[in-house]
Design a protein around this motif. Sequence first.
Motif, PDB file in Angstrom:
ATOM      1  N   ARG A  73      -5.403   6.135  -5.937  1.00  0.00           N
ATOM      2  CA  ARG A  73      -4.631   6.387  -4.571  1.00  0.00           C
ATOM      3  C   ARG A  73      -3.883   7.494  -4.856  1.00  0.00           C
ATOM      4  O   ARG A  73      -4.180   8.428  -4.951  1.00  0.00           O
ATOM      5  N   ASN A  74      -2.468   7.365  -4.567  1.00  0.00           N
ATOM      6  CA  ASN A  74      -1.572   8.539  -4.797  1.00  0.00           C
ATOM      7  C   ASN A  74      -0.954   8.715  -6.141  1.00  0.00           C
ATOM      8  O   ASN A  74      -0.087   9.394  -6.474  1.00  0.00           O
TER       9      ASN A  74
ATOM     10  N   GLU B 251      -1.119   9.467 -10.236  1.00  0.00           N
ATOM     11  CA  GLU B 251      -1.819   9.892 -11.644  1.00  0.00           C
ATOM     12  C   GLU B 251      -1.447   8.960 -12.712  1.00  0.00           C
ATOM     13  O   GLU B 251      -0.490   8.701 -13.155  1.00  0.00           O
TER      14      GLU B 251
ATOM     15  N   GLU C  54      -9.277   0.597  -4.834  1.00  0.00           N
ATOM     16  CA  GLU C  54      -8.142   1.141  -3.737  1.00  0.00           C
ATOM     17  C   GLU C  54      -8.559   0.561  -2.410  1.00  0.00           C
ATOM     18  O   GLU C  54      -7.402   0.413  -1.602  1.00  0.00           O
TER      19      GLU C  54
ATOM     20  N   SER D 103       0.677   0.825  -7.308  1.00  0.00           N
ATOM     21  CA  SER D 103       0.360   1.282  -5.961  1.00  0.00           C
ATOM     22  C   SER D 103       0.989   0.303  -5.049  1.00  0.00           C
ATOM     23  O   SER D 103       1.383   1.039  -3.876  1.00  0.00           O
TER      24      SER D 103
ATOM     25  N   HIS E 156       4.650   1.498  -4.948  1.00  0.00           N
ATOM     26  CA  HIS E 156       4.492   2.983  -4.532  1.00  0.00           C
ATOM     27  C   HIS E 156       4.548   3.316  -2.958  1.00  0.00           C
ATOM     28  O   HIS E 156       5.250   3.785  -2.349  1.00  0.00           O
ATOM     29  N   GLU E 157       3.583   2.341  -2.594  1.00  0.00           N
ATOM     30  CA  GLU E 157       3.372   2.463  -1.088  1.00  0.00           C
ATOM     31  C   GLU E 157       3.837   1.582  -0.070  1.00  0.00           C
ATOM     32  O   GLU E 157       3.870   1.788   0.993  1.00  0.00           O
TER      33      GLU E 157
ATOM     34  N   SER F 159       5.398   7.026 -13.619  1.00  0.00           N
ATOM     35  CA  SER F 159       5.545   7.147 -12.021  1.00  0.00           C
ATOM     36  C   SER F 159       6.967   6.909 -11.443  1.00  0.00           C
ATOM     37  O   SER F 159       7.249   6.774 -10.306  1.00  0.00           O
TER      38      SER F 159
END
Length: 297
Positions: free
Chosen positions: A89-90, A92, A107, A140, A143-144, A170
Motif C-alpha cells: 500500500r503506501n 515501504e 492489500e 497500514s 496509517h490509513e 514508519s
Amino acid sequence: MSKLGHHRDWTVLKLIKWSGQYLDEKGVERGRLDAEHLLAHAMSTSRLDLYLQYDRLLSRAELDQYRPLLTRRARREPLQYILGRTGFRNLELEVDQAVLIPRPETEILVDEVLQWVADNELKELIALDIGTGSGAIALSLVHEGPFSRVVATDTSKIALEVATRNSLMSGLSDRVDFRFGEYYDPLTAGETFEVIVSNPPYVADGEAQHLDPEIREWEPEAALYAGSDGLAVLRRIATGAGPYLKPGGLLALEVGLGQAAYIMELLENTGEFVTVRVRRDLSGRERIVLAHRVMND
Ligand code: SAM
Ligand code: GLN
C-alpha cells in the motif's frame, strides 16, 4: 557468471540484457525486470535512472556490488529479500527471511476493512491483527484508517522484531501494540475489538511441492503451512473470534483457493456471526471472507 569478471566491457544496458537472460535461464519469471532492480540497488540509484545511463560503463566497485546480488536471485531468493524491502500500500517495509513478503491480495484485505470503517463513519477503533509478519496489515490500518490502536500478534519472535522495526521506521509505533503468542492467547480476558483481521498460513502441507522455489525454499514455513488441508489455523481463528469482537464488529480473513465456502459455513454455524460474505482478489478468486459479530439484543 565468469563473463561478469571482465568489467571493462560492461555498459549498463549490456549488463541488464545479459543478466535478464541469465535469470530467465534460471527460471526466474521476469528476469530483466529483476536485473534492473538489482543493478539499481547495487549502483544506489533508481531503476528509472538506469535508463538515462544505458551507455555508461560500470566501475569495478559497482560490478562487485552487483555480482553477489545477481547470484542470489539466480538461486531463486526472492527479489524483496535481496533488496531487504518491499512496498505494501503506501508503506515501504523492511522484509527478510523471518517474514512472509506481503502480497497484493492482502492489500485488498486491508481495503475491505478500511471501506467498512469509512462507510460506517467509525472512529477511534481498536483492531487485532493475528499473525502480523512484517506488520503490513496492522501498520497500514493505523496509517490509513482511524485506528487509535492495533494489537498485532505473531508466534515468531523474529517476525515481531521485523514488524517492530517497520513500525518505528514508519513513525507508527505508538499505535501498534506487538504481542507474542498464538491465536487469542496474547489477549487479556474481556479485551474486545471493532475489527479482527488475519492473513494466516493457509497452504496445505502437501501443496509445498507446487509452490515456486521463491516461496518454498525461502519464506518461513510457519507463515505458509497449516496442516493437511491448510485450514488448521483459519479454523481456530474463525471459531475463536466471537468473544473478542464487539457487537457489529468486523472479522476479515484472507483464505486460500477453495477455502472460502468452508470458512463461511463454519462462521455461520457458530451462530455468532451475520452478513457472512466473500470478496475476490485481482485474479477473480474468492479470497477474503468477511463477517460481523451479531448485535446484542
Ligand atoms: N500478516 C502478514 C502479511 O499479510 O503479510 C504475514 C502473514 S503470514 C501468511 C502468517 C503469519 O502468522 C506468520 O508471520 C506466522 O508466523 C504467523 N502465525 C502462524 N500461526 C499463527 C498462530 N497460530 N497465531 C498467530 N500467528 C501465527
Ligand atoms: N499467499 C501465499 C502464497 O502465495 C500464502 C500465504 C498464506 O498462507 N497466507 O502461497
